[in-house]
Design an enzyme around this catalytic site. Structure first.
Site, mmCIF file in Angstrom:
data_model
loop_
_atom_site.group_PDB
_atom_site.id
_atom_site.type_symbol
_atom_site.label_atom_id
_atom_site.label_comp_id
_atom_site.label_asym_id
_atom_site.label_seq_id
_atom_site.Cartn_x
_atom_site.Cartn_y
_atom_site.Cartn_z
ATOM 1 N N GLY A 14 0.821 -1.200 0.000
ATOM 2 C CA GLY A 14 0.000 0.000 0.000
ATOM 3 C C GLY A 14 0.848 1.239 0.000
ATOM 4 N N GLU A 15 0.145 2.333 -0.067
ATOM 5 C CA GLU A 15 0.823 3.606 -0.233
ATOM 6 C C GLU A 15 -0.066 4.658 0.407
ATOM 7 O OE1 GLU A 15 2.891 5.839 -3.955
ATOM 8 O OE2 GLU A 15 1.326 4.386 -4.337
ATOM 9 N N GLY A 16 0.522 5.587 1.097
ATOM 10 C CA GLY A 16 -0.285 6.643 1.702
ATOM 11 C C GLY A 16 0.489 7.934 1.680
ATOM 12 N N GLY A 59 4.039 7.515 3.105
ATOM 13 C CA GLY A 59 5.048 6.727 2.412
ATOM 14 C C GLY A 59 4.425 5.450 1.898
ATOM 15 N N GLU A 60 5.146 4.344 2.032
ATOM 16 C CA GLU A 60 4.654 3.095 1.463
ATOM 17 C C GLU A 60 4.725 1.967 2.472
ATOM 18 O OE1 GLU A 60 6.954 2.423 -2.072
ATOM 19 O OE2 GLU A 60 5.727 3.854 -3.203
ATOM 20 N N VAL A 61 3.890 0.976 2.249
ATOM 21 C CA VAL A 61 3.984 -0.244 3.042
ATOM 22 C C VAL A 61 4.399 -1.368 2.096
ATOM 23 C CG1 VAL A 61 2.786 -1.850 4.545
ATOM 24 C CG2 VAL A 61 2.145 0.546 4.558
ATOM 25 N N LYS A 64 6.688 -0.588 6.943
ATOM 26 C CA LYS A 64 6.110 0.722 6.675
ATOM 27 C C LYS A 64 7.253 1.712 6.626
ATOM 28 C CE LYS A 64 2.474 3.694 8.506
ATOM 29 N NZ LYS A 64 1.366 3.715 9.466
ATOM 30 N N ASP A 110 -10.066 3.532 13.516
ATOM 31 C CA ASP A 110 -10.324 3.014 12.175
ATOM 32 C C ASP A 110 -10.452 1.504 12.215
ATOM 33 O OD1 ASP A 110 -10.795 2.968 9.514
ATOM 34 O OD2 ASP A 110 -8.759 3.458 8.888
#
Ligand SMILES: *[C@@H]1O[C@H](CO)[C@@H](O)[C@H](O)[C@H]1NC(C)=O
Ligand SMILES: *[C@@H]1O[C@H](CO)[C@@H](O)[C@H](O)[C@H]1NC(C)=O
Ligand SMILES: *[C@@H]1O[C@H](CO)[C@@H](O)[C@H](O)[C@H]1NC(C)=O
Ligand SMILES: *[C@@H]1O[C@H](CO)[C@@H](O)[C@H](O)[C@H]1NC(C)=O
Length: 842
Positions: free
Chosen positions: A555-557, A560-562, A593, A697
């Protein structure tokens, strides 16, 4: 209601946030002719056909541009002047050369800007580093946009082309911005001071972009306090790069010369205005001796040449020793009319620091629809120092939430009045009881808990509330309205926590923590006042980075990235008591992460904070931090990864076990498996709740599953594009998981263990629908928010999630209790855990 909400969303995104430079980029009318020819003048023109009226961007009239007379020399100061006819907040300039259908050869390689608010005194624009020259065009046709950091508040603007060598220049321009409704044309204040925090570089709290005179005190100009940049919680951090620490704030020390316990400021406006309030964005980092002001007194003057009126407006704030966040303090100005204002801000601590001041006055028109119909300019800035949009986004969010709260207040107020008018025997509205109980419940250790309706400036001043209800008999008012809001009935509260004595009062900044779910924060931590973390705060061990072998991107947020990685030698590295499961000699998979290399200092701190928090968590149903790589950039945290991926994916690919499914190849789960999963999640949440952690969340997308159907709670969802539809978007960016959020989280920004319980109910629902459907899949995001309002009003019109066919009725009852409107009616995680366990055994 829906329309209203949409309207609010729209106006708040377009309007209220227009003072924030990122959203204030409307073309101001050079190109489309709203700026009339007579308002465009110049120091000279070469020919009639290259007069100033031809300096319109993208137009090809006359000879195609404005050109000053003759060859421009280095020392020349020729200019093009634009009168925008109203005070304007300018954020961007676009320039173009003379193309003239291919005949033109002239353009300005560089220019300076002068501006004026009154047409008499001119000021030279400087960027934050003090440079005045702006890079211009490189050819005759391409438009070059330049962001103005800082932005300009002015009515008249001069563009002054500059050249190194003697040459001919021609220009076409457009200016971008929005009307400046505050009407403030200057403020004066004592010069900000230098702070020497022990162990940090000195913080210069001066008004470095002030455009008036600096002699002894600042006067006659605008600066840092109106630049639209809101300071951070830690005043040493700044939004701009390449500036000194303390840059965003103007600050004073109590015991310095000229301050006798207060700081006096004067504000001059373009015309007489009927003021409703003043908002002062103030730092409150009390651990370093900074607090908001303790009180403020303001004097008013109807005309510039007049005496200050005798009657003042005084406002006492409620000081807050618990929450170190910077915040907006709203000072009611009681509809006083004035052209100038003088306010004395009294110190509450050694330091007082402000980053923004704005004024709301009665006739402030709403966002100028005339300009907004022309559409906001979307240009990718080519300015490398440009800021991210986060502060703007936060600003907008805060505004939206504030507006929502105002609506709620209005609704409640209406209900109060109606009740009294009907002479109904009911004493207290349900709503108020709830809110009162919730805000006084002893279980509330999370400081986020109590920020109920205090967002509304009304509530900061009970007197205002009274004034609004003049017809009510005192007693009726007190029981029907006053009780729940302004003056909680202390007899109902144990332990007593009056809003007036110690509840943090100005909650806007807390809403900012909503960004917690945008990917950088995992849990909300009560009262964690870590300013800067060092390596020794982190208990997880440093793992050699080269032993992490990249497998795939999970994933990406924003942060940064996972990555999914294989960690070589990790079991040996962790040694005895390693939490890793048996591997059967298979490689160890971990989630890594990784913080973006160009992350801000703030993001870095948040990341380290997250590591610190995670390293404290130790529960079989919470994903575990295994090790970190923080000795060099990029910062990484390495957590467990579970081979079956996330629960949402896992369940959505399965059918419920039955005699039929054995025949085909779809993998299945049993009802018992589902129950077992629910127990594990409740157990993990029980652990978090016992530490007063609020997850914010919880959802199946954030739970990981392994081969043995062990579930661990994590927080990856936000960073995965896959689930972006689960989050409510504002301006195309995923923000809030509204379908999982309790009504009070959406409407009031309150995130608590009780709101986690709500989310748990939704998670349970997901499990028993085998994640085949999104919650409230038939409702749009707007309708979900609207439904939240129904939860709040509690008139039986709220829509609940349906009972999934697989779900035993007693379990649906648990879900329904999780979605109780009243926080106190919701079960605790401990209670849920016990109930679910009983189900498993039966
Ligand atoms: C621009 O402003 C500076 C500073 O006030 C002034 O010295 C200069 O003459 C101005 N130039 C023009 C062309 O207005
Ligand atoms: C403000 O402080 C900075 C850093 O000490 C200094 O460079 C700058 O000149 C000061 N600005 C003014 C206007 O005094
Ligand atoms: C600020 O300074 C004044 C005068 O020097 C003093 O009387 C007052 O107690 C101080 N206030 C605070 C909050 O430190
Ligand atoms: C200011 O506004 C208030 C409320 O809208 C109104 O009652 C008052 O008359 C206004 N004052 C002036 C001087 O316009």
């Amino acid at each position: 209601m829906l329309l209203f909400l949409l309207l609010i969303l729209q106006t708040s995104l377009k309007g209220s946030c227009t003072s924030v430079s990122g959203h204030c980029r409307f073309p101001l009318g050079m190109e489309d002719g709203r700026v009339k020819d007579k308002d465009i003048t110049a120091s000279s023109k070469w020919y009639e056909t290259t007069g100033p009226q031809f300096a319109r961007l993208n137009r090809e009239e006359g000879d195609g541009a404005w050109c000053p007379e003759g060859q421009l020399q280095h020392s020349d100061s020729q200019y093009l002047q634009v009168d925008l006819s109203v005070l304007t907040f300018l954020t961007l300039v676009g320039t173009q050369g003379r193309y003239a259908r291919g005949l033109g050869k002239e353009f300005a390689r560089a220019y300076r800007l002068n501006y004026s608010r009154d047409g008499l005194t001119w000021k030279a624009w400087k960027n934050r580093q003090g440079n005045t020259v702006i890079e211009g065009n490189k050819n005759t046709y391409a438009i070059v946009y330049k962001e103005l950091h800082p932005s300009i508040i002015a009515r008249y603007v001069r563009l002054i082309p500059v050249t190194e060598l003697s040459s001919t220049v021609c220009m076409r321009v457009e200016l971008y911005g929005c009307p400046w409704h505050d009407g403030l044309i200057s403020y004066s204040a004592p010069e900000g001071q230098l702070m020497m925090p022990p162990g940090y570089p000195p913080a210069s709290l001066n008004d470095s972009i002030y455009d008036g005179t600096h002699e002894r005190s600042c006067s006659g100009g605008l600066g840092q306090l109106t630049d639209g940049v809101v300071g951070m919680d830690d005043f040493l951090l700044t939004h701009e790069k390449q500036v000194w620490s303390g840059y965003d704030y103007l600050g004073w020390r109590n015991d310095s010369q000229g301050t006798q316990g207060h700081v006096e400021m004067e504000f001059v406006f373009d015309r007489q205005r009927n003021f409703t309030s003043m908002k002062v964005h103030s730092n409150n980092l009390f651990t370093r001796g900074v607090k908001i002001f303790s009180s403020v007194s303001c004097w008013f003057k109807p005309r510039l040449i007049a005496n200050w009126e005798q009657e003042t407006v005084t406002f006492r704030t409620v000081l807050d020793d618990r929450n170190p966040s910077a915040r907006y303090v709203t000072v009611p100005l009681n509809q006083r009319t004035a052209k100038a204002l003088r306010c004395r801000f009294y110190f509450a601590d050694v330091w007082m620091m402000f980053s923004e001041i704005s004024f709301q006055s009665g006739e402030n028109p709403h966002p100028d629809l005339k300009t907004s119909t022309h559409g906001e300019l979307k240009v990718k800035s080519n300015d490398p120092t440009e800021e991210t949009n986060t502060p703007i986004l936060i600003g907008c969010l805060v505004t939206i939430i504030l507006l929502l709260v105002v609506i709620i207040f209005l609704i409640l107020w209406c209900q109060c009045v109606c009740k009294v008018l009907e002479k109904a025997p009911r004493r207290i509205l349900d709503e108020e009881v709830t809110i009162r109980l919730s805000s006084c419940s002893p279980a509330n250790t999370d400081p986020h808990y109590e920020r109920v309706f205090l967002l509304d400036p009304q509530y900061q001043n009970p007197a205002v509330l009274r004034n609004k209800l003049p017809e009510l008999p005192q007693s009726a008012e007190a029981s029907a309205c006053g009780g729940g809001y302004a003056e909680p009935d202390v007899t109902q509260c144990t332990p007593h926590q009056s809003f007036h004595s110690n509840a943090p009062h100005y909650a806007e900044t807390d809403i900012i923590r909503l960004q917690g779910v945008t990917g950088s924060n995992m849990y909300a931590v009560p009262a964690l006042t870590v300013d800067s973390l060092t390596r020794k705060d982190i208990s997880a061990a440093e793992f050699p980075r080269q032993q992490l072998i990249f497998r795939e991107k999970l994933g990406e947020g924003q942060f940064g990235e996972v990555h999914l990685c294989e960690a070589e030698g990790l079991p040996e590295f962790l040694g005895e008591g390693s939490p890793l499961p048996d591997r059967d000699s298979r490689p160890v998979l971990v989630a890594v992460k990784q913080l973006r290399a160009d992350a801000t200092l703030q993001a870095r701190n948040d990341f380290l904070k997250e590591i610190k928090i995670m390293s404290r968590l130790d529960d079989p149903n919470i994903i575990r931090l295994l090790c970190v790589c923080v000795s060099s950039d990029p910062l990484c945290m390495v957590t467990e990864y579970m081979e079956n991926g996330d629960l949402n994916m896992f369940l959505s690919q399965r059918e419920i076990e039955s005699t039929l499914t054995h025949a085909n190849s779809i993998p299945s789960v049993s009802l018992c498996d589902l129950l077992h999963m629910a127990v594990q999640i409740s157990s993990g949440m029980k652990y978090l709740a016992s530490l007063n952690f609020v997850h914010r969340d919880l959802a199946t997308r954030n739970c990981l599953v392994d081969r043995r159907l062990t579930i661990k709670i994590a927080d990856f969802g936000m960073s995965r594009n896959l689930y972006s539809s689960d989050y409510y978007r504002i301006q195309g960016r995923a923000v809030l998981p509204i379908r999982w959020m309790a009504w009070e989280s959406i409407l009031l920004g309150k995130f608590t263990t009780a709101s986690d319980v709500w989310a748990f109910g939704v998670t349970l629902w997901e499990i028993f629908t085998l994640c085949k459907e999104q919650p409230y899949s038939l409702l749009s995001d707007e309708q979900v928010i609207e439904n939240t309002g129904e939860f709040f009003r509690n008139q039986g019109r709220q829509i609940f999630l349906y009972s999934p066919p697989l779900c035993p009725p007693s379990l649906f009852e648990v879900m329904m209790r999780c979605w109780s409107r009243n926080i106190t009616d919701r079960p605790t995680f401990d209670g849920i855990y016990q109930t679910l366990r009983r189900h498993v055994r039966e």
